[in-house]
Scaffold this motif. Structure first.
Motif, PDB file in Angstrom:
ATOM      1  N   SER A  81       9.096  -1.754 -10.031  1.00  0.00           N
ATOM      2  CA  SER A  81       8.914  -1.365  -8.638  1.00  0.00           C
ATOM      3  C   SER A  81       7.431  -1.333  -8.275  1.00  0.00           C
ATOM      4  CB  SER A  81       9.553   0.011  -8.384  1.00  0.00           C
ATOM      5  OG  SER A  81       8.927   1.004  -9.155  1.00  0.00           O
ATOM      6  N   PHE A  82       7.166  -1.504  -6.991  1.00  0.00           N
ATOM      7  CA  PHE A  82       5.787  -1.461  -6.504  1.00  0.00           C
ATOM      8  C   PHE A  82       5.802  -0.979  -5.064  1.00  0.00           C
ATOM      9  CE2 PHE A  82       7.461  -5.633  -5.448  1.00  0.00           C
ATOM     10  CZ  PHE A  82       7.076  -5.817  -4.134  1.00  0.00           C
ATOM     11  N   ILE A  83       4.645  -0.588  -4.586  1.00  0.00           N
ATOM     12  CA  ILE A  83       4.478  -0.182  -3.201  1.00  0.00           C
ATOM     13  C   ILE A  83       3.514  -1.142  -2.538  1.00  0.00           C
ATOM     14  CG2 ILE A  83       3.542   1.616  -1.686  1.00  0.00           C
ATOM     15  CD1 ILE A  83       4.671   3.646  -3.742  1.00  0.00           C
ATOM     16  N   ARG A  84       3.892  -1.630  -1.365  1.00  0.00           N
ATOM     17  CA  ARG A  84       3.067  -2.620  -0.657  1.00  0.00           C
ATOM     18  C   ARG A  84       2.169  -1.919   0.359  1.00  0.00           C
ATOM     19  NH1 ARG A  84       5.831  -7.991   0.178  1.00  0.00           N
ATOM     20  NH2 ARG A  84       4.972  -8.086  -1.930  1.00  0.00           N
ATOM     21  N   THR A  85       0.876  -1.991   0.160  1.00  0.00           N
ATOM     22  CA  THR A  85      -0.088  -1.406   1.078  1.00  0.00           C
ATOM     23  C   THR A  85      -0.870  -2.511   1.774  1.00  0.00           C
ATOM     24  OG1 THR A  85      -2.104  -1.275  -0.298  1.00  0.00           O
ATOM     25  CG2 THR A  85      -0.374   0.382  -0.693  1.00  0.00           C
TER      26      THR A  85
ATOM     27  N   GLU B  80       2.813   5.248  -8.994  1.00  0.00           N
ATOM     28  CA  GLU B  80       2.022   6.396  -9.437  1.00  0.00           C
ATOM     29  C   GLU B  80       0.596   6.390  -8.867  1.00  0.00           C
ATOM     30  OE1 GLU B  80       2.400   3.574 -13.082  1.00  0.00           O
ATOM     31  OE2 GLU B  80       3.652   4.258 -11.404  1.00  0.00           O
ATOM     32  N   GLN B  81       0.186   5.291  -8.239  1.00  0.00           N
ATOM     33  CA  GLN B  81      -1.138   5.231  -7.623  1.00  0.00           C
ATOM     34  C   GLN B  81      -1.152   5.784  -6.199  1.00  0.00           C
ATOM     35  OE1 GLN B  81      -1.528   0.778  -8.861  1.00  0.00           O
ATOM     36  NE2 GLN B  81      -3.610   1.474  -8.481  1.00  0.00           N
ATOM     37  N   LEU B  82       0.011   6.062  -5.644  1.00  0.00           N
ATOM     38  CA  LEU B  82       0.097   6.404  -4.231  1.00  0.00           C
ATOM     39  C   LEU B  82      -0.608   7.711  -3.909  1.00  0.00           C
ATOM     40  CD1 LEU B  82       1.459   5.094  -1.731  1.00  0.00           C
ATOM     41  CD2 LEU B  82       3.348   6.704  -2.065  1.00  0.00           C
TER      42      LEU B  82
ATOM     43  N   GLN C 263      -4.476  10.809   0.106  1.00  0.00           N
ATOM     44  CA  GLN C 263      -4.726   9.493  -0.485  1.00  0.00           C
ATOM     45  C   GLN C 263      -4.021   8.343   0.218  1.00  0.00           C
ATOM     46  OE1 GLN C 263      -3.755  11.682  -4.276  1.00  0.00           O
ATOM     47  NE2 GLN C 263      -4.905   9.981  -5.167  1.00  0.00           N
ATOM     48  N   THR C 264      -2.913   8.625   0.918  1.00  0.00           N
ATOM     49  CA  THR C 264      -2.144   7.549   1.545  1.00  0.00           C
ATOM     50  C   THR C 264      -1.561   8.033   2.869  1.00  0.00           C
ATOM     51  OG1 THR C 264      -1.518   6.601  -0.598  1.00  0.00           O
ATOM     52  CG2 THR C 264      -0.183   5.971   1.302  1.00  0.00           C
ATOM     53  N   ILE C 265      -1.568   7.137   3.869  1.00  0.00           N
ATOM     54  CA  ILE C 265      -0.891   7.403   5.132  1.00  0.00           C
ATOM     55  C   ILE C 265       0.051   6.247   5.428  1.00  0.00           C
ATOM     56  CG2 ILE C 265      -1.147   7.608   7.639  1.00  0.00           C
ATOM     57  CD1 ILE C 265      -3.776   9.042   7.189  1.00  0.00           C
TER      58      ILE C 265
END
Length: 330
Positions: free
Chosen positions: A2-6, A14-16, A61-63
């Motif tokens: 899995s990954f998150i697209r920024t 885990e970087q979010l 850290q993230t919005i």
């Protein structure tokens, strides 16, 4: 995997880090432009940046910028703010709710969606498959022709109703989700129609654990919240600080009711800060720092008094749950 697209590339969940799950950073919704509602026009990059920096200063850290194409987003400027502040931005593909589609389309958007005068015409004249292709392109290539890719797909419905055009966009977004595996976000007007939306999503074969339902605190009904949570979906309490709708005690009560029932792993918290008067550096409002600096300590105190581990719950709502909710699972 899995990954998150920024906006700045795909990252590991885990970087979010500490995340606001539903905000608006810069936007000029055409509907509100036509109505002359200046309070709803977030059009000052420097003011928005200062508020984002306040969020960053307190550990943010993230919005997730939940602004869709029909809500007057400015992808390039939001990306600049993210870069200058040093935070991750998750962008949004898809649609809002139908009344906003009546507004005249700005020229830059017309280049993306075709020769229609209003959003209503665009949705009405396009097939579900054509709308699906549009959403997929915004996830896989970039929002409005930019290089900044969307990290979730969105649809919305009005107060206590789902119009035929709204159902059309729900189905298009569901099919775009199947093709891209992007997480899905729902706008529920005043927290209504989530259960009816769920029936449409089920008919499209959507796994509800990929879906977050916004504005749940606008309908502070613990029984209703439980029916949604039973599906495995996330519930976003994104009206923090909006006392005109309900006191914070009501929101915290609804959240803790879900925790008592075992749904703490499905709760998201944010502010949906979409007015100048909500922003500190536009109009002396509480600003983006309010939740992380003021609301979180109050919630921890109330949760602890109720017999829960408040700090653990905050970590779930702002770190672990967003890392699950906004992940592409391929």
């Amino acid at each position: 995997m899995s990954f998150i697209r920024t906006f700045f590339g795909d990252i590991k969940p885990e970087q979010l880090g500490f995340t606001y799950s539903h905000e608006h950073i810069v936007c000029r919704p055409p509907y509100w432009v036509e109505k002359g509602e200046n309070d709803l026009l977030l059009d000052n990059k420097e003011a928005s940046l200062k508020d984002v920096l306040d969020f960053k200063k307190h550990g943010g850290q993230t919005i997730v910028d939940a602004t869709a194409v029909d809500y007057g987003r400015d992808v390039e400027v939001v990306a600049e703010i993210g870069k200058e502040a040093g935070i991750f931005i998750i962008g949004t593909a898809g649609f809002n709710k139908s009344f906003l589609w009546d507004a005249k389309i700005e020229e830059k958007v017309r280049k993306v969606i075709g020769p229609f005068d209003t959003y209503t015409q665009w949705i009405d004249h396009s097939s579900i498959n054509e709308l699906t292709e549009f959403v997929v392109k915004e996830i896989e290539e970039g929002l409005e022709g930019t290089s900044y890719k969307g990290g979730q797909v969105k649809f919305g419905t009005g107060y206590n109703r789902i119009t035929p055009l709204e159902e059309k966009t729900i189905r298009a977004v569901a099919r775009a989700h199947h093709e891209t595996k992007a997480p899905v976000h729902s706008h529920t007007e005043v927290g209504t129609m989530a259960l009816e939306q769920i029936e449409i999503l089920k008919s499209e074969g959507v796994d509800l654990s990929y879906v977050s339902f916004g504005h749940m605190d606008r309908n502070p009904d613990p029984y209703y919240h439980e029916q949604i949570a039973k599906t495995g979906a996330f519930l976003c309490f994104d009206g923090i600080a909006k006392i005109k709708y309900a006191p914070e005690s009501t929101r915290i009560h609804c959240i803790l009711e879900l925790v008592r029932k075992g749904y703490e792993g499905q709760i998201l918290v944010s502010g949906d800060t979409a007015r100048k008067t909500y922003y500190k550096h536009y109009d002396d409002g509480l600003g983006l720092e309010y939740i992380i600096a003021k609301w979180v300590p109050r919630f921890i105190d109330e949760a602890n008094k109720a017999g829960f581990d408040g700090e653990k719950l905050v970590y779930l709502f702002f770190v672990e749950n967003p890392a699950k909710c906004f992940a592409f699972k391929k």
